[in-house]
Design a protein around this motif. Structure first.
Motif, PDB file in Angstrom:
ATOM      1  N   TYR A  27     -10.228 -19.971  -4.179  1.00 58.05           N
ATOM      2  CA  TYR A  27     -10.674 -20.276  -2.814  1.00 58.05           C
ATOM      3  C   TYR A  27      -9.487 -20.418  -1.852  1.00 58.05           C
ATOM      4  O   TYR A  27      -9.554 -19.988  -0.709  1.00 58.05           O
ATOM      5  N   GLN A  28      -8.426 -21.043  -2.309  1.00 65.22           N
ATOM      6  CA  GLN A  28      -7.281 -21.269  -1.425  1.00 65.22           C
ATOM      7  C   GLN A  28      -6.614 -19.964  -1.006  1.00 65.22           C
ATOM      8  O   GLN A  28      -6.255 -19.786   0.149  1.00 65.22           O
ATOM      9  N   ILE A  29      -6.462 -19.044  -1.953  1.00 63.71           N
ATOM     10  CA  ILE A  29      -5.847 -17.755  -1.618  1.00 63.71           C
ATOM     11  C   ILE A  29      -6.806 -16.950  -0.727  1.00 63.71           C
ATOM     12  O   ILE A  29      -6.394 -16.349   0.275  1.00 63.71           O
ATOM     13  N   PHE A  30      -8.087 -16.990  -1.075  1.00 64.18           N
ATOM     14  CA  PHE A  30      -9.124 -16.312  -0.285  1.00 64.18           C
ATOM     15  C   PHE A  30      -9.105 -16.856   1.154  1.00 64.18           C
ATOM     16  O   PHE A  30      -9.105 -16.083   2.130  1.00 64.18           O
ATOM     17  N   TYR A  31      -9.045 -18.174   1.267  1.00 68.74           N
ATOM     18  CA  TYR A  31      -9.018 -18.827   2.583  1.00 68.74           C
ATOM     19  C   TYR A  31      -7.851 -18.316   3.444  1.00 68.74           C
ATOM     20  O   TYR A  31      -8.027 -17.930   4.595  1.00 68.74           O
ATOM     21  N   MET A  32      -6.666 -18.284   2.842  1.00 67.37           N
ATOM     22  CA  MET A  32      -5.479 -17.869   3.611  1.00 67.37           C
ATOM     23  C   MET A  32      -5.564 -16.386   3.962  1.00 67.37           C
ATOM     24  O   MET A  32      -5.141 -15.984   5.062  1.00 67.37           O
ATOM     25  N   ASN A  33      -6.119 -15.586   3.070  1.00 64.83           N
ATOM     26  CA  ASN A  33      -6.326 -14.162   3.374  1.00 64.83           C
ATOM     27  C   ASN A  33      -7.224 -14.017   4.602  1.00 64.83           C
ATOM     28  O   ASN A  33      -6.935 -13.197   5.493  1.00 64.83           O
ATOM     29  N   VAL A  34      -8.305 -14.789   4.648  1.00 67.53           N
ATOM     30  CA  VAL A  34      -9.261 -14.665   5.763  1.00 67.53           C
ATOM     31  C   VAL A  34      -8.629 -15.141   7.076  1.00 67.53           C
ATOM     32  O   VAL A  34      -8.872 -14.566   8.128  1.00 67.53           O
ATOM     33  N   ARG A  35      -7.767 -16.150   6.998  1.00 67.10           N
ATOM     34  CA  ARG A  35      -7.038 -16.564   8.210  1.00 67.10           C
ATOM     35  C   ARG A  35      -6.182 -15.395   8.705  1.00 67.10           C
ATOM     36  O   ARG A  35      -6.091 -15.147   9.902  1.00 67.10           O
ATOM     37  N   GLY A  36      -5.565 -14.695   7.767  1.00 69.62           N
ATOM     38  CA  GLY A  36      -4.755 -13.526   8.126  1.00 69.62           C
ATOM     39  C   GLY A  36      -5.599 -12.453   8.809  1.00 69.62           C
ATOM     40  O   GLY A  36      -5.166 -11.863   9.808  1.00 69.62           O
ATOM     41  N   TYR A  37      -6.815 -12.229   8.308  1.00 71.18           N
ATOM     42  CA  TYR A  37      -7.698 -11.226   8.931  1.00 71.18           C
ATOM     43  C   TYR A  37      -8.051 -11.676  10.352  1.00 71.18           C
ATOM     44  O   TYR A  37      -8.068 -10.869  11.280  1.00 71.18           O
ATOM     45  N   HIS A  38      -8.351 -12.950  10.493  1.00 63.08           N
ATOM     46  CA  HIS A  38      -8.699 -13.521  11.800  1.00 63.08           C
ATOM     47  C   HIS A  38      -7.567 -13.280  12.819  1.00 63.08           C
ATOM     48  O   HIS A  38      -7.814 -12.916  13.959  1.00 63.08           O
ATOM     49  N   TRP A  39      -6.355 -13.445  12.365  1.00 63.20           N
ATOM     50  CA  TRP A  39      -5.206 -13.298  13.265  1.00 63.20           C
ATOM     51  C   TRP A  39      -4.841 -11.837  13.529  1.00 63.20           C
ATOM     52  O   TRP A  39      -4.451 -11.476  14.639  1.00 63.20           O
ATOM     53  N   ASN A  40      -4.900 -11.014  12.510  1.00 64.26           N
ATOM     54  CA  ASN A  40      -4.294  -9.675  12.588  1.00 64.26           C
ATOM     55  C   ASN A  40      -5.245  -8.535  12.909  1.00 64.26           C
ATOM     56  O   ASN A  40      -4.793  -7.397  13.106  1.00 64.26           O
ATOM     57  N   ILE A  41      -6.546  -8.850  12.951  1.00 64.23           N
ATOM     58  CA  ILE A  41      -7.529  -7.787  13.157  1.00 64.23           C
ATOM     59  C   ILE A  41      -7.314  -7.087  14.503  1.00 64.23           C
ATOM     60  O   ILE A  41      -6.978  -7.730  15.492  1.00 64.23           O
ATOM     61  N   LYS A  42      -7.489  -5.762  14.504  1.00 67.58           N
ATOM     62  CA  LYS A  42      -7.332  -4.981  15.742  1.00 67.58           C
ATOM     63  C   LYS A  42      -8.483  -3.996  15.871  1.00 67.58           C
ATOM     64  O   LYS A  42      -9.154  -3.677  14.895  1.00 67.58           O
ATOM     65  N   GLY A  43      -8.688  -3.514  17.080  1.00 68.99           N
ATOM     66  CA  GLY A  43      -9.673  -2.445  17.268  1.00 68.99           C
ATOM     67  C   GLY A  43     -10.927  -2.869  18.004  1.00 68.99           C
ATOM     68  O   GLY A  43     -11.019  -3.992  18.509  1.00 68.99           O
ATOM     69  N   GLY A 100     -10.644  -3.700  10.294  1.00 70.25           N
ATOM     70  CA  GLY A 100     -11.830  -4.515  10.061  1.00 70.25           C
ATOM     71  C   GLY A 100     -12.569  -4.169   8.782  1.00 70.25           C
ATOM     72  O   GLY A 100     -12.975  -5.049   8.030  1.00 70.25           O
ATOM     73  N   LYS A 101     -12.728  -2.872   8.524  1.00 66.62           N
ATOM     74  CA  LYS A 101     -13.471  -2.461   7.323  1.00 66.62           C
ATOM     75  C   LYS A 101     -12.708  -2.814   6.049  1.00 66.62           C
ATOM     76  O   LYS A 101     -13.298  -3.205   5.049  1.00 66.62           O
ATOM     77  N   GLU A 102     -11.394  -2.657   6.107  1.00 69.93           N
ATOM     78  CA  GLU A 102     -10.577  -3.020   4.934  1.00 69.93           C
ATOM     79  C   GLU A 102     -10.705  -4.525   4.662  1.00 69.93           C
ATOM     80  O   GLU A 102     -10.872  -4.951   3.514  1.00 69.93           O
ATOM     81  N   ALA A 103     -10.634  -5.326   5.741  1.00 74.20           N
ATOM     82  CA  ALA A 103     -10.765  -6.781   5.588  1.00 74.20           C
ATOM     83  C   ALA A 103     -12.134  -7.130   5.009  1.00 74.20           C
ATOM     84  O   ALA A 103     -12.234  -7.914   4.056  1.00 74.20           O
ATOM     85  N   MET A 104     -13.182  -6.532   5.565  1.00 74.92           N
ATOM     86  CA  MET A 104     -14.543  -6.793   5.082  1.00 74.92           C
ATOM     87  C   MET A 104     -14.689  -6.398   3.619  1.00 74.92           C
ATOM     88  O   MET A 104     -15.314  -7.104   2.829  1.00 74.92           O
ATOM     89  N   GLY A 105     -14.112  -5.240   3.251  1.00 72.67           N
ATOM     90  CA  GLY A 105     -14.162  -4.776   1.860  1.00 72.67           C
ATOM     91  C   GLY A 105     -13.471  -5.769   0.928  1.00 72.67           C
ATOM     92  O   GLY A 105     -13.987  -6.095  -0.142  1.00 72.67           O
ATOM     93  N   MET A 150     -25.055  -9.301   3.802  1.00 74.19           N
ATOM     94  CA  MET A 150     -24.814  -9.041   5.229  1.00 74.19           C
ATOM     95  C   MET A 150     -23.493  -8.308   5.459  1.00 74.19           C
ATOM     96  O   MET A 150     -23.413  -7.380   6.264  1.00 74.19           O
ATOM     97  N   TYR A 151     -22.459  -8.712   4.738  1.00 71.70           N
ATOM     98  CA  TYR A 151     -21.155  -8.064   4.900  1.00 71.70           C
ATOM     99  C   TYR A 151     -21.210  -6.612   4.404  1.00 71.70           C
ATOM    100  O   TYR A 151     -20.603  -5.730   4.983  1.00 71.70           O
ATOM    101  N   ARG A 152     -21.963  -6.384   3.313  1.00 73.41           N
ATOM    102  CA  ARG A 152     -22.096  -5.013   2.819  1.00 73.41           C
ATOM    103  C   ARG A 152     -22.901  -4.164   3.808  1.00 73.41           C
ATOM    104  O   ARG A 152     -22.607  -2.981   3.983  1.00 73.41           O
ATOM    105  N   SER A 153     -23.870  -4.779   4.466  1.00 71.21           N
ATOM    106  CA  SER A 153     -24.647  -4.046   5.481  1.00 71.21           C
ATOM    107  C   SER A 153     -23.736  -3.621   6.635  1.00 71.21           C
ATOM    108  O   SER A 153     -23.842  -2.515   7.143  1.00 71.21           O
ATOM    109  N   TYR A 154     -22.827  -4.505   6.994  1.00 74.35           N
ATOM    110  CA  TYR A 154     -21.853  -4.179   8.043  1.00 74.35           C
ATOM    111  C   TYR A 154     -21.047  -2.937   7.638  1.00 74.35           C
ATOM    112  O   TYR A 154     -20.742  -2.082   8.458  1.00 74.35           O
ATOM    113  N   LEU A 155     -20.726  -2.872   6.325  1.00 75.28           N
ATOM    114  CA  LEU A 155     -19.934  -1.741   5.818  1.00 75.28           C
ATOM    115  C   LEU A 155     -20.782  -0.494   5.581  1.00 75.28           C
ATOM    116  O   LEU A 155     -20.275   0.545   5.169  1.00 75.28           O
TER     117      LEU A 155
END
Ligand SMILES: [Fe+2]
Length: 157
Positions: A27-43, A100-105, A150-155
């Motif tokens: 969970y901790q590594i997952f959490y930090m990864n998602v913070r990274g997506y939140h910060w770095n997402i573009k498009g 975004g799609k890579e992060a969601m995947g 829901m996330y898979r539907s997005y993809l």
């Protein structure tokens, strides 16, 4: 067999605490990864995904605290160092993801690992008559299975 202060088998409780610490590390590594997506997402979907990832990491943080406190409730110490998290986590660190799609995947894949671990814990907890851990895992699994849909539907999957 020896019982602990809340009437659970001492040896099985130790195994449960260890599996919960393993889950906590993921969970901790997952959490930090998602913070990274939140910060770095573009498009084009920046505004949508920036908010979505914040909602997700807030939820992960709540669960991180609940898992750690479950370990304490069972009479053990929660893992609390990043070196331990890195050692135990099956979810790898994800750096510099701005698509975004890579992060969601990555998120869907991470949930797959987390849910499987929680299902193992559900069985272990059932075997140890540990209703507290059992109920926690059960709630997480049903909630996150829906999130994965829901996330898979997005993809478009
Ligand atoms: Fe933010």
């Amino acid at each position: 067999m020896a019982k602990n202060f809340i009437g659970l088998d001492t040896e099985k409780t130790e195994q449960l605490a260890s599996a919960l610490n393993d889950l906590l590390s993921n969970y901790q590594i997952f959490y930090m990864n998602v913070r990274g997506y939140h910060w770095n997402i573009k498009g084009d979907n920046f505004f949508e995904l920036h908010v979505k990832f914040e909602e997700l990491y807030d939820d992960l943080l709540l669960k991180i605290d609940e898992i750690a406190e479950r370990v304490l409730t069972l009479g053990h110490r929660p893992a609390h160092a990043y070196s331990t998290y890195m050692e135990k986590s099956e979810i790898p660190e994800r750096k510099d993801v701005s698509d975004g799609k890579e992060a969601m995947g990555n998120i869907v894949e991470s949930f797959g690992k987390i849910i499987s671990k929680q299902r193992e814990l559900l069985n272990m907890a059932g075997d140890a008559d540990d209703e507290g851990t059992n109920a926690l895992m059960s709630d997480y699994i049903s909630e996150q299975e829906k999130t994965v849909w829901m996330y898979r539907s997005y993809l478009g999957q």
